[in-house]
Design a protein around this motif. Structure first.
Motif, PDB file in Angstrom:
ATOM      1  N   TYR A  42       0.831  -1.209   0.000  1.00  0.00           N
ATOM      2  CA  TYR A  42       0.000   0.000   0.000  1.00  0.00           C
ATOM      3  C   TYR A  42       0.861   1.253   0.000  1.00  0.00           C
ATOM      4  CZ  TYR A  42      -4.468  -2.381   0.529  1.00  0.00           C
ATOM      5  OH  TYR A  42      -5.579  -3.141   0.304  1.00  0.00           O
ATOM      6  N   ILE A  95       2.179   1.728  -3.570  1.00  0.00           N
ATOM      7  CA  ILE A  95       1.117   2.251  -4.433  1.00  0.00           C
ATOM      8  C   ILE A  95       0.904   3.734  -4.175  1.00  0.00           C
ATOM      9  CG2 ILE A  95      -1.364   2.149  -4.900  1.00  0.00           C
ATOM     10  CD1 ILE A  95      -1.142  -0.908  -4.377  1.00  0.00           C
ATOM     11  N   ALA A  96       0.912   4.132  -2.912  1.00  0.00           N
ATOM     12  CA  ALA A  96       0.720   5.543  -2.576  1.00  0.00           C
ATOM     13  C   ALA A  96       1.855   6.400  -3.130  1.00  0.00           C
ATOM     14  CB  ALA A  96       0.627   5.707  -1.062  1.00  0.00           C
ATOM     15  N   SER A 134       1.551   6.642  -6.938  1.00  0.00           N
ATOM     16  CA  SER A 134       0.410   7.473  -7.325  1.00  0.00           C
ATOM     17  C   SER A 134       0.699   8.949  -7.106  1.00  0.00           C
ATOM     18  CB  SER A 134      -0.828   7.061  -6.536  1.00  0.00           C
ATOM     19  OG  SER A 134      -1.198   5.744  -6.833  1.00  0.00           O
ATOM     20  N   LEU A 186      -7.746  10.941 -10.246  1.00  0.00           N
ATOM     21  CA  LEU A 186      -7.818   9.491 -10.057  1.00  0.00           C
ATOM     22  C   LEU A 186      -6.580   8.990  -9.313  1.00  0.00           C
ATOM     23  CD1 LEU A 186      -9.381   6.904 -10.596  1.00  0.00           C
ATOM     24  CD2 LEU A 186      -8.111   6.687 -12.724  1.00  0.00           C
ATOM     25  N   PHE A 187      -5.399   9.400  -9.764  1.00  0.00           N
ATOM     26  CA  PHE A 187      -4.173   8.993  -9.078  1.00  0.00           C
ATOM     27  C   PHE A 187      -4.082   9.616  -7.685  1.00  0.00           C
ATOM     28  CE2 PHE A 187      -2.513   7.750 -13.289  1.00  0.00           C
ATOM     29  CZ  PHE A 187      -2.020   6.503 -12.952  1.00  0.00           C
ATOM     30  N   PHE A 223      -6.170   7.432  -5.510  1.00  0.00           N
ATOM     31  CA  PHE A 223      -5.454   6.186  -5.209  1.00  0.00           C
ATOM     32  C   PHE A 223      -4.397   6.408  -4.126  1.00  0.00           C
ATOM     33  CE2 PHE A 223      -6.377   4.262  -9.585  1.00  0.00           C
ATOM     34  CZ  PHE A 223      -7.405   3.490  -9.080  1.00  0.00           C
ATOM     35  N   GLY A 224      -3.693   7.511  -4.221  1.00  0.00           N
ATOM     36  CA  GLY A 224      -2.660   7.809  -3.229  1.00  0.00           C
ATOM     37  C   GLY A 224      -3.239   8.004  -1.841  1.00  0.00           C
ATOM     38  N   VAL A 243      -6.229   6.999  -0.677  1.00  0.00           N
ATOM     39  CA  VAL A 243      -6.832   5.750  -0.195  1.00  0.00           C
ATOM     40  C   VAL A 243      -5.751   4.760   0.222  1.00  0.00           C
ATOM     41  CG1 VAL A 243      -8.192   3.734  -0.896  1.00  0.00           C
ATOM     42  CG2 VAL A 243      -8.987   6.031  -1.455  1.00  0.00           C
ATOM     43  N   SER A 244      -4.662   4.698  -0.519  1.00  0.00           N
ATOM     44  CA  SER A 244      -3.570   3.779  -0.180  1.00  0.00           C
ATOM     45  C   SER A 244      -2.919   4.146   1.148  1.00  0.00           C
ATOM     46  CB  SER A 244      -2.515   3.771  -1.277  1.00  0.00           C
ATOM     47  OG  SER A 244      -3.051   3.242  -2.456  1.00  0.00           O
TER      48      SER A 244
END
Length: 70
Positions: free
Chosen positions: A12, A15-16, A19, A36-37, A40-41, A43-44
């Protein structure tokens, strides 16, 4: 099992970081924020802290169970 939880925590975070890096790169090149990215960042990062909290809670619970058995 706790080992797998640590691996997912790190995933995670990766991914963050990717993003957020992508959001910054695109903002520099195009002068627009890629929401969108960015989502994602965010939320990660949230999932990282949630998973970390749950892993520590599970470790503490297992440790207390082992102490009561002895």
């Amino acid at each position: 099992m706790v080992k797998y939880l640590k691996i997912f925590e790190i995933a995670y975070l990766v991914i963050a970081i990717i993003s957020i890096f992508e959001v910054i790169r695109e903002y520099i090149n195009v002068q627009e924020i890629n929401y969108l990215f960015l989502m994602f960042g965010v939320v990660s990062i949230g999932m990282f802290f949630f998973r970390r909290y749950m892993r520590k809670r599970i470790e503490k619970q297992r440790q207390s169970e082992q102490n009561t058995k002895q």
